[in-house]
Design a protein around this motif. Sequence first.
Motif, PDB file in Angstrom:
ATOM      1  N   ASN A  92       1.370  -1.601  -2.718  1.00  0.00           N
ATOM      2  CA  ASN A  92       1.291  -1.115  -3.551  1.00  0.00           C
ATOM      3  C   ASN A  92       0.346  -2.467  -4.281  1.00  0.00           C
ATOM      4  O   ASN A  92       0.906  -2.762  -5.071  1.00  0.00           O
ATOM      5  N   GLY A  93      -1.054  -2.666  -4.944  1.00  0.00           N
ATOM      6  CA  GLY A  93      -1.485  -2.559  -5.848  1.00  0.00           C
ATOM      7  C   GLY A  93      -1.441  -4.609  -5.975  1.00  0.00           C
ATOM      8  O   GLY A  93      -2.157  -5.388  -6.580  1.00  0.00           O
ATOM      9  N   ILE A  94      -2.034  -4.751  -4.590  1.00  0.00           N
ATOM     10  CA  ILE A  94      -1.963  -6.353  -4.467  1.00  0.00           C
ATOM     11  C   ILE A  94      -4.029  -6.146  -4.156  1.00  0.00           C
ATOM     12  O   ILE A  94      -4.656  -6.174  -3.991  1.00  0.00           O
ATOM     13  N   ASN A  95      -4.218  -7.945  -5.360  1.00  0.00           N
ATOM     14  CA  ASN A  95      -5.478  -8.056  -5.271  1.00  0.00           C
ATOM     15  C   ASN A  95      -5.177  -9.411  -5.303  1.00  0.00           C
ATOM     16  O   ASN A  95      -4.305 -10.451  -6.026  1.00  0.00           O
ATOM     17  N   VAL A  96      -6.359 -10.059  -5.928  1.00  0.00           N
ATOM     18  CA  VAL A  96      -6.980 -11.642  -5.913  1.00  0.00           C
ATOM     19  C   VAL A  96      -5.927 -11.998  -7.757  1.00  0.00           C
ATOM     20  O   VAL A  96      -5.443 -12.661  -7.462  1.00  0.00           O
ATOM     21  N   SER A  97      -6.083 -11.126  -8.030  1.00  0.00           N
ATOM     22  CA  SER A  97      -5.410 -11.413  -9.942  1.00  0.00           C
ATOM     23  C   SER A  97      -4.093 -11.291  -9.637  1.00  0.00           C
ATOM     24  O   SER A  97      -3.223 -11.477 -10.403  1.00  0.00           O
ATOM     25  N   GLN A  98      -3.488 -10.040  -8.449  1.00  0.00           N
ATOM     26  CA  GLN A  98      -1.789  -9.669  -8.232  1.00  0.00           C
ATOM     27  C   GLN A  98      -2.338 -10.165  -7.425  1.00  0.00           C
ATOM     28  O   GLN A  98      -0.661  -8.617  -6.640  1.00  0.00           O
ATOM     29  N   PRO A  99      -1.628 -11.283  -7.168  1.00  0.00           N
ATOM     30  CA  PRO A  99      -1.321 -10.920  -4.769  1.00  0.00           C
ATOM     31  C   PRO A  99      -0.195 -10.321  -4.747  1.00  0.00           C
ATOM     32  O   PRO A  99       0.096 -10.556  -3.873  1.00  0.00           O
ATOM     33  N   GLY A 150       1.526  -7.351  -5.970  1.00  0.00           N
ATOM     34  CA  GLY A 150       1.575  -5.778  -6.528  1.00  0.00           C
ATOM     35  C   GLY A 150       1.905  -5.505  -7.210  1.00  0.00           C
ATOM     36  O   GLY A 150       2.641  -6.497  -8.448  1.00  0.00           O
ATOM     37  N   THR A 151       2.503  -4.408  -7.367  1.00  0.00           N
ATOM     38  CA  THR A 151       3.462  -4.057  -8.139  1.00  0.00           C
ATOM     39  C   THR A 151       4.241  -3.165  -7.331  1.00  0.00           C
ATOM     40  O   THR A 151       5.234  -3.278  -8.243  1.00  0.00           O
ATOM     41  N   SER A 152       4.113  -2.655  -6.377  1.00  0.00           N
ATOM     42  CA  SER A 152       5.347  -1.496  -6.345  1.00  0.00           C
ATOM     43  C   SER A 152       5.671  -1.387  -4.839  1.00  0.00           C
ATOM     44  O   SER A 152       4.685  -1.093  -4.017  1.00  0.00           O
ATOM     45  N   ALA A 170      -6.941   4.999  -6.470  1.00  0.00           N
ATOM     46  CA  ALA A 170      -7.810   3.788  -6.231  1.00  0.00           C
ATOM     47  C   ALA A 170      -7.249   2.985  -5.648  1.00  0.00           C
ATOM     48  O   ALA A 170      -7.588   2.364  -4.439  1.00  0.00           O
ATOM     49  N   ASN A 171      -5.687   2.675  -5.653  1.00  0.00           N
ATOM     50  CA  ASN A 171      -4.686   1.222  -4.931  1.00  0.00           C
ATOM     51  C   ASN A 171      -4.203   2.071  -3.183  1.00  0.00           C
ATOM     52  O   ASN A 171      -3.417   1.050  -3.066  1.00  0.00           O
ATOM     53  N   GLY A 172      -4.028   2.987  -3.587  1.00  0.00           N
ATOM     54  CA  GLY A 172      -3.514   4.156  -2.402  1.00  0.00           C
ATOM     55  C   GLY A 172      -3.772   4.229  -1.206  1.00  0.00           C
ATOM     56  O   GLY A 172      -5.228   3.213  -0.896  1.00  0.00           O
TER      57      GLY A 172
HETATM   58  C1  LIG Z   1      -5.515  -6.043  -9.345  1.00  0.00           C
HETATM   59  O1  LIG Z   1      -4.393  -4.879  -9.975  1.00  0.00           O
HETATM   60  C2  LIG Z   1      -4.442  -5.022 -11.007  1.00  0.00           C
HETATM   61  C3  LIG Z   1      -3.322  -3.629 -10.912  1.00  0.00           C
HETATM   62  O2  LIG Z   1      -2.520  -3.268  -9.995  1.00  0.00           O
HETATM   63  C4  LIG Z   1      -5.882  -3.532 -11.579  1.00  0.00           C
HETATM   64  O3  LIG Z   1      -4.813  -3.413 -13.135  1.00  0.00           O
HETATM   65  C5  LIG Z   1      -6.481  -5.703 -11.870  1.00  0.00           C
HETATM   66  O4  LIG Z   1      -7.585  -4.587 -12.850  1.00  0.00           O
HETATM   67  C6  LIG Z   1      -6.582  -5.418 -10.469  1.00  0.00           C
HETATM   68  N1  LIG Z   1      -6.881  -6.599 -10.760  1.00  0.00           N
HETATM   69  C7  LIG Z   1      -9.047  -6.821  -9.697  1.00  0.00           C
HETATM   70  C8  LIG Z   1      -9.398  -7.872  -9.912  1.00  0.00           C
HETATM   71  O5  LIG Z   1      -9.257  -5.466  -8.920  1.00  0.00           O
END
Ligand SMILES: *[C@@H]1O[C@H](CO)[C@@H](O)[C@H](O)[C@H]1NC(C)=O
Length: 251
Positions: free
Chosen positions: A204-211, A213-215, A17-19
Amino acid sequence: MEHSLTKILFLLIAGIANGVKFQQWERLEGKMKHVSVGALGVWGINSGGTLFRLDGKTWTQIDPSGWLTVSSGGEYIWATRTDHSIRKGDGENWQVVSGGLVQIEASRKNNVWAVNRSNQIYRYNGINWTMTSGRLQQITSGASGVWGTTSGHVTYYRPYTYGDQETTGGDWQVISVTPPMKWVASGDDLVLAIDRSGNLYYRNGINVSQPTGTSWVKVEGVPLLKQVDVYYSVVMAVDTEDNIWSNIIQY
Ligand SMILES: *[C@@H]1O[C@H](CO)[C@@H](O)[C@H](O)[C@H]1NC(C)=O
Ligand SMILES: *[C@@H]1O[C@H](CO)[C@@H](O)[C@H](O)[C@H]1NC(C)=O
Ligand SMILES: *[C@@H]1O[C@H](CO)[C@@H](O)[C@H](O)[C@H]1NC(C)=O
């Protein structure tokens, strides 16, 4: 056992999903040492400091010499010259902007950030340059906000700039020390980076709640790179031999 299997399956699904999926890299004609892709098209500078614009598949020479970096922003093309003077224009007409800067980047919402020779960091407030805290050797301003790398190859993010916000943001936040990055490019829920050796990565894993990202994930199948830029799904890069590469990414 059951728990860890569920966890593995979840990670696999989350990974897909994040890739970010890169397609086959396409080599463009010509040689450039620096490229930029943005709302005002694709621009490049070759080793002789000549400024070009990409029209279809061919490069049109815009100005013969003295160009250092270029950024295709939302409203203007911003560029620096080898004497560190600053130009802002529409491609035909250029204005001199006061100051002395090494690299500028303009986002599609016209958030313009820059660094000077002393690695001091500036943001354009529409009238002049205001200095912010910290030191960076390279900076990017885009949909994933403002990111940068230091001369020691540490990667930083400017909090509250995610979403290309018109703000000076918070205090610089360290993202990573390794891989030792030398260049970053801010895209849509994606930051591309090149390490000291020229390897390409994406965040990887950048989004509004986690700007942040993760790695960092290494991208395989691409030559060692000097510089990269991203605009929506279009990636443009130059390798260590100045060959020009493009890719269309899928999320
Ligand atoms: C943002 O990414 C994190 C992990 O990468 C995920 O757990 C979270 O559900 C995501 N949030 C949104 C709003 O997409
Ligand atoms: C950048 O650094 C120089 C010193 O190297 C300084 O004089 C200058 O004011 C700084 N800022 C700009 C916008 O040129
Ligand atoms: C730069 O812009 C700010 C904000 O508009 C203003 O307060 C300041 O006086 C300006 N500085 C110079 C040197 O023009």
